[in-house]
Scaffold this active site. Sequence first.
Site, mmCIF file in Angstrom:
data_model
loop_
_atom_site.group_PDB
_atom_site.id
_atom_site.type_symbol
_atom_site.label_atom_id
_atom_site.label_comp_id
_atom_site.label_asym_id
_atom_site.label_seq_id
_atom_site.Cartn_x
_atom_site.Cartn_y
_atom_site.Cartn_z
ATOM 1 N N HIS A 188 -9.831 -4.289 -10.730
ATOM 2 C CA HIS A 188 -9.553 -4.427 -9.456
ATOM 3 C C HIS A 188 -11.170 -6.046 -9.180
ATOM 4 O O HIS A 188 -10.855 -5.752 -8.320
ATOM 5 C CB HIS A 188 -10.409 -3.593 -9.272
ATOM 6 C CG HIS A 188 -9.103 -2.239 -8.774
ATOM 7 N ND1 HIS A 188 -7.622 -2.552 -8.630
ATOM 8 C CD2 HIS A 188 -9.372 -0.815 -8.915
ATOM 9 C CE1 HIS A 188 -7.402 -1.089 -8.632
ATOM 10 N NE2 HIS A 188 -8.121 -0.263 -8.517
ATOM 11 N N GLU A 430 19.792 -8.291 -17.273
ATOM 12 C CA GLU A 430 18.630 -8.778 -18.150
ATOM 13 C C GLU A 430 19.296 -8.363 -19.736
ATOM 14 O O GLU A 430 18.531 -7.887 -20.597
ATOM 15 C CB GLU A 430 17.735 -7.525 -17.565
ATOM 16 C CG GLU A 430 16.879 -7.331 -16.415
ATOM 17 C CD GLU A 430 16.015 -6.435 -16.236
ATOM 18 O OE1 GLU A 430 14.920 -6.501 -16.279
ATOM 19 O OE2 GLU A 430 16.158 -5.044 -15.365
ATOM 20 N N ASP A 454 13.080 -9.572 -20.392
ATOM 21 C CA ASP A 454 14.432 -8.830 -20.870
ATOM 22 C C ASP A 454 15.155 -9.408 -21.439
ATOM 23 O O ASP A 454 16.172 -9.022 -22.642
ATOM 24 C CB ASP A 454 14.595 -7.258 -19.828
ATOM 25 C CG ASP A 454 13.221 -6.368 -19.779
ATOM 26 O OD1 ASP A 454 12.590 -6.296 -20.787
ATOM 27 O OD2 ASP A 454 12.986 -5.878 -19.322
ATOM 28 N N CYS A 501 13.906 -14.290 -12.071
ATOM 29 C CA CYS A 501 12.907 -13.596 -11.359
ATOM 30 C C CYS A 501 11.963 -13.759 -13.260
ATOM 31 O O CYS A 501 10.654 -12.914 -12.607
ATOM 32 C CB CYS A 501 12.867 -12.585 -10.497
ATOM 33 S SG CYS A 501 13.687 -11.166 -11.512
HETATM 34 C C1 PEP Z 1 12.529 -9.956 -16.656
HETATM 35 O O1 PEP Z 1 12.445 -8.482 -16.903
HETATM 36 O O2 PEP Z 1 12.813 -10.707 -16.952
HETATM 37 C C2 PEP Z 1 11.826 -9.169 -15.718
HETATM 38 C C3 PEP Z 1 12.194 -9.792 -13.744
HETATM 39 O O3 PEP Z 1 11.021 -7.534 -14.999
HETATM 40 P P1 PEP Z 1 10.064 -7.338 -16.048
HETATM 41 O O4 PEP Z 1 9.198 -7.822 -16.706
HETATM 42 O O5 PEP Z 1 9.277 -5.956 -14.979
HETATM 43 O O6 PEP Z 1 10.645 -6.218 -16.847
HETATM 44 MG MG MG Z 2 12.459 -6.587 -16.885
#
Ligand code: PEP
Ligand code: MG
Length: 540
Positions: A188, A430, A454, A501
């Site tokens: 934090h 993913e 992933d 993302c």
């Molecule tokens: C990913 O796998 O790219 C993703 C955005 O999810 P996380 O990183 O939360 O697994």
């Molecule tokens: Mg992921």
Amino acid sequence: MVTLKGTKVVAGIVIGRLFVYMHPDKHVSRATVEDTDAQIRLFNDARQKAIEQLEEIHESSLPYLGELNASIFVAQEMLLEDKQYIDYVCKQITESKYNAAYAIALASDEFSRLFTSIEDKYMQSHVADVRDVSERLLRILCGAEGEMIQPLEPCIFASDDFSAGDIVGFKRENILGLATMFGSQVSHASILAGTMGIPSIIGLGQEMLSIYDGRCAILDGIKGELIIDPDKRTLDRMKRKQKEYDEHQRMLLLLKGKNNITKSGEYINVYANIGSAEGVETALLYDAGGIGLFRSEFIYIESPTYPTEEEQFNIYKEVLEKMRGRKVIIRTLDLGTDKQASYFRPEKENNPALGYRAIRISLAQPGIFKTQLRALYRASVYGNLDIMFPLIISVDEVKQIKEIINEVTSELDSEDIEYSKDIRIGIMIETPAAVMISEQLAAEVDFFSIGTNDLTQYTLAIDRQNPKLESYFSEVHPAVMRMIEITVDNAHKAGIPVDICGEAAADLNLTQAFINMGIDALSVSPNMVLPLRKKIRECD
Ligand code: PEP
Ligand code: MG
């Protein structure tokens, strides 16, 4: 000249006098006591006093930290009321006949160990809470109730470690930067330093000695270094670097309100990834077009037990309201592997990354899933909500999800509870399986979001958690890039948008390639929104 190497936490370069303060020796002596009741009374009185102090800090920090950041102190108050924590300390006093201070020190170690053993870096923030709270109790017991000594003029403030309470107690104008021997990037204290924009580094180690107190220093929060007694050449070089960095920041801020448009006129959405409602403020500060990924599992990880529908509803509502109509994509629970909640303990698995995680949990435990969906649907009337589902590998999973959504909306209808009829349903791409059947999946959903973290892990068979394999983990591997290309093509053939993302979205070396593929949006951590905007505007 001495250069100490640490870990960067908050970017920025500051030059000034070093002010070193080490917390008093935290060694607590063990004593055997006869009057255990008196020790328990001491503990309870200290607890009461600590609760009052935290209430005061919470109140006074609200105006400049905001409700969400200041809630750290509410969480610490709750820990002081926590039955397990209290019972543990009392048991050490009554059964082992230890003095109150020693029992508290033991509780601090035990609970920190418990949180650490969960092997999730995000749990480290709870370790920081336990330590902060226990230290506050010890300070009260030792009669050293005052806040820590701090500089009276602008200085780089160095210490063994800072607690969140220390940081909010600082006079901001006197703190040029922060440097610690220990600390964690996700504590934090680090998060608050970021919120308050204080250039910071942690983990300088034992070298960071009090002998440097009062010396001239340069804190490089970009590289993670503390340079003490810089020579003239270094000082000049760092002044130039500081000027360049400050100039760059100013220039980036000029991009606020501008479009993410390429030289040839193509518009790419740039969204922010967040892990809590707090992230919204930073996303807005950097002018994100929306939230492209809200990792909702952190609500579960930060909660002592499954968060209720009401608790989740309030968080989703807050995020949607604060984003004022900008798009918010919330991903449903993605627990498992490195993301574990303390109360959720699936049996030990040999291959957790290939195991019981993400949508598999939601579909196997529909009670948990439905609670989350109800909270999301109820909150949907407060903004522009899309929902997406993690780790999909089959059309059948999407069909099951839709069935459960139908059950949830029918229940809400029968209870006369309002929800938006415009929620778009998307899935994360993913897994290689999802890529290979992206044509069929695209016919079932409203959008795709490619999780390159992933997708890279599963395509290359490289554990994303294993530091030894870091050099093999490459989002630019032709196989991964081809996977992205196939996904984009199939999404567009079906007329649905597709964004990225995962971390690859923030790799500015890949922006042009993603634009060439026809990606519709990129979602990155908030501080990368403006650099990405700048990059897009330079692309064709
Ligand atoms: C990913 O796998 O790219 C993703 C955005 O999810 P996380 O990183 O939360 O697994
Ligand atoms: Mg992921």
